[in-house]
Design an enzyme around this catalytic site. Sequence first.
Site, PDB file in Angstrom:
ATOM      1  N   PRO A 184       3.943   6.686  11.504  1.00 46.36           N
ATOM      2  CA  PRO A 184       5.181   6.652  10.734  1.00 46.36           C
ATOM      3  C   PRO A 184       5.223   5.361   9.926  1.00 46.36           C
ATOM      4  O   PRO A 184       4.872   4.292  10.433  1.00 46.36           O
ATOM      5  CB  PRO A 184       6.270   6.645  11.818  1.00 46.36           C
ATOM      6  CG  PRO A 184       5.619   6.104  13.042  1.00 46.36           C
ATOM      7  CD  PRO A 184       4.161   6.488  12.955  1.00 46.36           C
ATOM      8  N   GLN A 205      -5.357  -0.617  -0.950  1.00 48.28           N
ATOM      9  CA  GLN A 205      -4.312  -1.391  -0.284  1.00 48.28           C
ATOM     10  C   GLN A 205      -3.414  -2.011  -1.372  1.00 48.28           C
ATOM     11  O   GLN A 205      -3.193  -1.372  -2.383  1.00 48.28           O
ATOM     12  CB  GLN A 205      -4.885  -2.452   0.667  1.00 48.28           C
ATOM     13  CG  GLN A 205      -5.556  -1.850   1.906  1.00 48.28           C
ATOM     14  CD  GLN A 205      -6.969  -1.371   1.645  1.00 48.28           C
ATOM     15  OE1 GLN A 205      -7.771  -2.062   1.056  1.00 48.28           O
ATOM     16  NE2 GLN A 205      -7.291  -0.182   2.088  1.00 48.28           N
ATOM     17  N   GLY A 215       0.842  -1.197   0.000  1.00 51.29           N
ATOM     18  CA  GLY A 215       0.000   0.000   0.000  1.00 51.29           C
ATOM     19  C   GLY A 215       0.874   1.242   0.000  1.00 51.29           C
ATOM     20  O   GLY A 215       2.099   1.153   0.150  1.00 51.29           O
ATOM     21  N   ASP A 216       0.233   2.386  -0.221  1.00 54.13           N
ATOM     22  CA  ASP A 216       0.953   3.666  -0.224  1.00 54.13           C
ATOM     23  C   ASP A 216       2.031   3.731  -1.298  1.00 54.13           C
ATOM     24  O   ASP A 216       3.045   4.400  -1.124  1.00 54.13           O
ATOM     25  CB  ASP A 216       1.568   3.958   1.161  1.00 54.13           C
ATOM     26  CG  ASP A 216       0.540   3.838   2.262  1.00 54.13           C
ATOM     27  OD1 ASP A 216      -0.576   4.347   2.063  1.00 54.13           O
ATOM     28  OD2 ASP A 216       0.834   3.225   3.296  1.00 54.13           O
ATOM     29  N   THR A 274      -3.914   7.484   9.039  1.00 49.73           N
ATOM     30  CA  THR A 274      -3.725   7.444  10.487  1.00 49.73           C
ATOM     31  C   THR A 274      -2.588   8.331  10.983  1.00 49.73           C
ATOM     32  O   THR A 274      -2.433   8.509  12.192  1.00 49.73           O
ATOM     33  CB  THR A 274      -3.398   6.004  10.934  1.00 49.73           C
ATOM     34  OG1 THR A 274      -2.204   5.596  10.243  1.00 49.73           O
ATOM     35  CG2 THR A 274      -4.515   5.040  10.605  1.00 49.73           C
ATOM     36  N   ALA A 330      -8.269   3.045   3.132  1.00 51.98           N
ATOM     37  CA  ALA A 330      -7.392   3.551   2.080  1.00 51.98           C
ATOM     38  C   ALA A 330      -7.231   5.057   2.225  1.00 51.98           C
ATOM     39  O   ALA A 330      -8.113   5.737   2.725  1.00 51.98           O
ATOM     40  CB  ALA A 330      -7.995   3.241   0.714  1.00 51.98           C
ATOM     41  N   HIS A 362      -5.488   8.266  -0.143  1.00 51.17           N
ATOM     42  CA  HIS A 362      -4.656   8.765  -1.239  1.00 51.17           C
ATOM     43  C   HIS A 362      -4.625  10.281  -1.132  1.00 51.17           C
ATOM     44  O   HIS A 362      -5.665  10.894  -0.972  1.00 51.17           O
ATOM     45  CB  HIS A 362      -5.278   8.492  -2.613  1.00 51.17           C
ATOM     46  CG  HIS A 362      -5.637   7.074  -2.850  1.00 51.17           C
ATOM     47  ND1 HIS A 362      -4.728   6.057  -2.744  1.00 51.17           N
ATOM     48  CD2 HIS A 362      -6.794   6.503  -3.223  1.00 51.17           C
ATOM     49  CE1 HIS A 362      -5.328   4.927  -3.046  1.00 51.17           C
ATOM     50  NE2 HIS A 362      -6.581   5.161  -3.325  1.00 51.17           N
ATOM     51  N   ASP A 389      12.661  10.260  -7.595  1.00 54.20           N
ATOM     52  CA  ASP A 389      13.462  11.427  -7.192  1.00 54.20           C
ATOM     53  C   ASP A 389      14.150  11.201  -5.851  1.00 54.20           C
ATOM     54  O   ASP A 389      15.235  11.720  -5.604  1.00 54.20           O
ATOM     55  CB  ASP A 389      12.575  12.684  -7.132  1.00 54.20           C
ATOM     56  CG  ASP A 389      11.310  12.473  -6.304  1.00 54.20           C
ATOM     57  OD1 ASP A 389      10.612  11.453  -6.525  1.00 54.20           O
ATOM     58  OD2 ASP A 389      11.015  13.310  -5.432  1.00 54.20           O
ATOM     59  N   LYS A 448      -0.515   5.028  -5.821  1.00 58.75           N
ATOM     60  CA  LYS A 448      -1.440   4.583  -6.878  1.00 58.75           C
ATOM     61  C   LYS A 448      -2.249   5.756  -7.428  1.00 58.75           C
ATOM     62  O   LYS A 448      -2.520   5.826  -8.620  1.00 58.75           O
ATOM     63  CB  LYS A 448      -2.403   3.525  -6.328  1.00 58.75           C
ATOM     64  CG  LYS A 448      -1.740   2.221  -5.964  1.00 58.75           C
ATOM     65  CD  LYS A 448      -2.733   1.188  -5.470  1.00 58.75           C
ATOM     66  CE  LYS A 448      -3.260   1.455  -4.072  1.00 58.75           C
ATOM     67  NZ  LYS A 448      -2.289   1.313  -2.998  1.00 58.75           N
ATOM     68  N   ALA A 449      -2.605   6.689  -6.533  1.00 58.79           N
ATOM     69  CA  ALA A 449      -3.459   7.802  -6.971  1.00 58.79           C
ATOM     70  C   ALA A 449      -2.765   8.626  -8.042  1.00 58.79           C
ATOM     71  O   ALA A 449      -3.415   9.155  -8.944  1.00 58.79           O
ATOM     72  CB  ALA A 449      -3.825   8.686  -5.786  1.00 58.79           C
TER      73      ALA A 449
HETATM   74  P1  IMP Z   1      -7.240  -2.653   8.098  1.00 56.60           P
HETATM   75  O1  IMP Z   1      -7.349  -2.665   6.606  1.00 56.60           O
HETATM   76  O2  IMP Z   1      -7.630  -1.328   8.712  1.00 56.60           O
HETATM   77  O3  IMP Z   1      -7.944  -3.811   8.735  1.00 56.60           O
HETATM   78  O4  IMP Z   1      -5.684  -2.838   8.469  1.00 56.60           O
HETATM   79  C1  IMP Z   1      -4.985  -4.045   8.187  1.00 56.60           C
HETATM   80  C2  IMP Z   1      -3.568  -3.773   7.723  1.00 56.60           C
HETATM   81  O5  IMP Z   1      -3.594  -3.155   6.444  1.00 56.60           O
HETATM   82  C3  IMP Z   1      -2.780  -2.820   8.625  1.00 56.60           C
HETATM   83  O6  IMP Z   1      -1.414  -3.202   8.593  1.00 56.60           O
HETATM   84  C4  IMP Z   1      -2.946  -1.467   7.937  1.00 56.60           C
HETATM   85  O7  IMP Z   1      -1.902  -0.591   8.248  1.00 56.60           O
HETATM   86  C5  IMP Z   1      -2.900  -1.907   6.490  1.00 56.60           C
HETATM   87  N1  IMP Z   1      -3.592  -0.978   5.593  1.00 56.60           N
HETATM   88  C6  IMP Z   1      -4.922  -0.837   5.418  1.00 56.60           C
HETATM   89  N2  IMP Z   1      -5.177   0.086   4.481  1.00 56.60           N
HETATM   90  C7  IMP Z   1      -3.994   0.533   4.035  1.00 56.60           C
HETATM   91  C8  IMP Z   1      -3.624   1.477   3.019  1.00 56.60           C
HETATM   92  O8  IMP Z   1      -4.444   2.067   2.318  1.00 56.60           O
HETATM   93  N3  IMP Z   1      -2.283   1.674   2.874  1.00 56.60           N
HETATM   94  C9  IMP Z   1      -1.358   0.987   3.589  1.00 56.60           C
HETATM   95  N4  IMP Z   1      -1.672   0.094   4.519  1.00 56.60           N
HETATM   96  C10 IMP Z   1      -2.977  -0.135   4.744  1.00 56.60           C
END
Ligand code: IMP
Length: 462
Positions: free
Chosen positions: A345, A231, A20-21, A342, A47, A49, A374, A24-25
């Site tokens: 870090p 994700q 994730g992160d 959230t 999610a 973005h 970059d 993608k956006a």
């Molecule tokens: P949940 O999706 O809130 O149940 O979290 C489960 C796991 O997925 C945790 O480790 C979150 O930090 C991670 N997670 C959920 N959504 C994202 C996202 O959009 N980006 C990165 N990590 C995510």
Amino acid sequence: MHTSTAQSGFADVLIGTQFGDEGKAKAVDHLAAQYDVVARYNGGNNAGHTIDTHKGRFALHQVPSGVIYDHVQLYIGSGCVVNPAKLLEEISSLEKVGVSVRGRLTISPFASIIQPSHILEDGVTGGAIGTTKSGIGPAYADRARRTSLDGQVVNLRAVDLLNNPGRVQESARASLAEVISRYSIPGINQEEMMRAFREACDGIREFVTPSPTFLVKKADAGSKILFEGAQAALLDVTSGTVPFVTSSSTVAGAAFVGGDLPPRYHRRTIGVAKLIMSRVGNGPFVSEFGGRRSEEYCDGKAHTRSYEESTYPDPRSLLRSGDPFEVGVALRMLGGEYGSTTGRPRRMGSFDLESLEEISRMNAVDALYLTKADLLTLFSETLAGTIPVTSYYDRVGTSEDSAPRPIVEHRVGFNEDITGVRSIADLPSAMQDLIDMIEQRSGAKVEGVGVGPKREQLALRS
Ligand code: IMP
């Protein structure tokens, strides 16, 4: 028999290939103008973005990223879970900067509703996984469990808001009371929570379609659809780093379940990979700078962005540290790597090619967008001066429970400013070599390389 017609549309799928992160956006933002519909097929407001546009900076959670193109229709599929209040907040913050989703946003009848009980339950139980505490896991669990409480089905779907809004409230109220009692949660104003939930449910009703074939009809009428995965592949509920994963299917094939479109419309799959990796939440991360120490440090609420800014006033000097943990801190600070949902870090790690190869093969990724190129120049300020890439895993002597050891390859670095480069052909040769290696291992063609945070900062294949 259903037959394709000449004007039949198609669907491409875009997924995150890491944790994730990946940015993608940014890729969706670049691609979306070519499509008629951008659709989500999994996840909810977990999610996050952030996109920078001429209309301002947007934080998107549930609204698909194609939103800034006025002609693009937006769809939230049945594989998603929807938080009504958060969705309305997002819609009104978009409206404040002149972007309207009215008449453009459609929610599948079968998307599940995140209820107050789900958010409370995730707050109590999500700690071990490090969830976003948005109620995602409990909402999907209730869908899978198919239980009833006080004669009411616990899982609520968007279509219930149309057909039986009274039942929705009764059921959500019973579930809330049950969760409060199950976990003995003190100090909850149930009436207030239910009032806010009812208002939010009323507010999103106008977006819900009763039709399960909404998207199929669009495709049949010639629409070009982009499925935007939320994700990422390594967080997939089945094939990710279980149990440290999200609760939905994030892989490319899931688009044709959670997106309410049969697989015959699939055209190609696009992956997004960040060149310095990150992960939020707990779980394995083979290429993490500082390993276990980094995972523990990033867990919990203590080490916020402002904590790090006051503790490490000169992050550039940390780049020269011989301690990988400190290099990770520097990369997080200089790359602004804090969770957009959230604020946590993000754990930082080197680019993991072994993992990308596997994920690309599992999902048959045709094209790749690489992001944050970059930031690779920061490695020229490290002791080694080279770009670390986790090329292979050493699994000798490791058991199923222990993490494989990363075999890190040190690639020639570069320090040219590439933030103004718009063509892949104009990138430094060290970057071109890295792209060649990524293409060879993944089997996918690199079509775009992110060279800065702004939307136009993208180098493309000419
Ligand atoms: P949940 O999706 O809130 O149940 O979290 C489960 C796991 O997925 C945790 O480790 C979150 O930090 C991670 N997670 C959920 N959504 C994202 C996202 O959009 N980006 C990165 N990590 C995510």
